[in-house]
Design an enzyme around this catalytic site. Structure first.
Site, short mmCIF file in Angstrom:
data_model
loop_
_atom_site.label_atom_id
_atom_site.label_comp_id
_atom_site.label_asym_id
_atom_site.label_seq_id
_atom_site.Cartn_x
_atom_site.Cartn_y
_atom_site.Cartn_z
CG HIS A 54 -0.41 -0.03 2.53
ND1 HIS A 54 0.35 -1.10 3.01
CD2 HIS A 54 -0.45 0.86 3.56
CE1 HIS A 54 0.71 -0.87 4.25
NE2 HIS A 54 0.25 0.33 4.60
CG HIS A 56 -0.14 4.17 4.70
ND1 HIS A 56 -0.83 3.43 5.65
CD2 HIS A 56 -1.05 5.03 4.18
CE1 HIS A 56 -2.09 3.84 5.69
NE2 HIS A 56 -2.24 4.81 4.81
CG ASP A 134 0.27 -1.93 7.60
OD1 ASP A 134 1.19 -2.75 7.76
OD2 ASP A 134 0.43 -0.70 7.75
#
Length: 282
Positions: A54, A56, A134
């Protein structure tokens, strides 16, 4: 297939996955390029691709720098916000790197473009591996930053939970002790939680990683995979599995919140050694 577990920043993991016959490698979540390049050189491998779970910063920050070092580098992910992205992948899409097979598993919730990666080798006695970012942690799951409990329930039960039970779980953060302390609050009589927590504390004391677990183990102590268990339902006061999951996430978000954490900038400064002169013993 060899997996190098690389601890970076405050509690993140990068993973270098090496195809041992060709000495080619892919990295999952290239957050700290300097550290990664050191290990690539030490292992004598050629980096072929980045698989980003992802967007982030603590999972994707190194993409642009690595793309400059390796102009032919392929960067895979499911979110346009991922830096240096060259290949946008979709659910159940399969990739191949030498003898390593990769199945992309779309798990939106923590972010709207979160992708997990399931890897295996043909005709290998080794268990397959899941790089869960995550979405799924040892003993826990990710926060619902850009999604819903319905999405996370599908992610954990229909997508990741349906993988072979011997699958090794390599998650994005070292949250195991904290997660299992919460799991013990949920199920104080669960012996699997007690044993895993005691083991994880010992690993933590020795500054050793707790990854990987196995999917089979997770079903014994991870409350987010146990939403149909009477003991977990009793804790939440709910019986509908999605409602149980939603209540668990709310409880976990308010459970012994860590005291002041370093800012992202301070973590990077430590990683880059900028505080070194101030920390040296005189």
């Amino acid at each position: 297939m060899k997996v190098k577990v690389i601890s970076v920043l405050e509690d993140n993991y990068m993973y270098l996955v090496i195809e041992e016959n060709t000495k080619e490698a892919v990295v999952v979540d290239a957050a700290v390029p300097k550290r990664l390049l050191e290990i690539v050189r030490k292992e004598g491998v050629t980096l072929k691709a980045i698989l980003t779970t992802h967007h982030h910063w603590d999972h994707a920050r190194g993409n642009e720098e690595l793309a400059k070092v390796y102009p032919e580098l392929q960067v895979y992910g499911a979110d346009e916000r991922i830096g240096a992205l060259t290949h946008k992948v979709t659910h159940n899409e399969e990739l191949k790197f030498g003898d390593i097979n990769v199945r992309c598993l779309f798990t939106p919730c923590h972010t709207s473009g979160h992708m997990c990666y399931f890897m295996w080798e043909e005709n290998s006695p080794d268990a397959p591996a899941l790089f869960s970012g995550d979405t799924l942690f040892i003993g826990g799951c990710g926060k619902f930053f850009e999604g819903t409990a319905e999405q996370m329930y599908k992610n954990l039960t229909e997508i990741l939970g349906a993988l072979p039970k011997d699958t090794k779980v390599f998650c994005g953060h070292e949250y195991t002790v904290r997660n299992l302390k919460f799991a013990l609050k949920v199920e104080p009589e669960n012996e699997s939680v007690k044993k895993k927590l005691a083991w994880a504390k010992l690993r933590d004391d020795e500054d050793l990683p707790t990854v990987p677990s196995t999917l089979q183990e997770e079903f014994h102590y991870n409350p987010f995979l146990r939403v149909s268990e009477e003991s977990v339902q009793k804790f939440t006061g709910k019986t509908d599995p999605v409602a149980v999951l939603r209540a668990l996430r709310t409880e976990k978000d308010n459970f012994k919140k860590p005291k002041e954490r370093l800012t992202p900038q301070a973590m990077l400064a430590f990683e880059w050694g900028l505080f070194g002169p101030f920390l040296e013993k005189k």
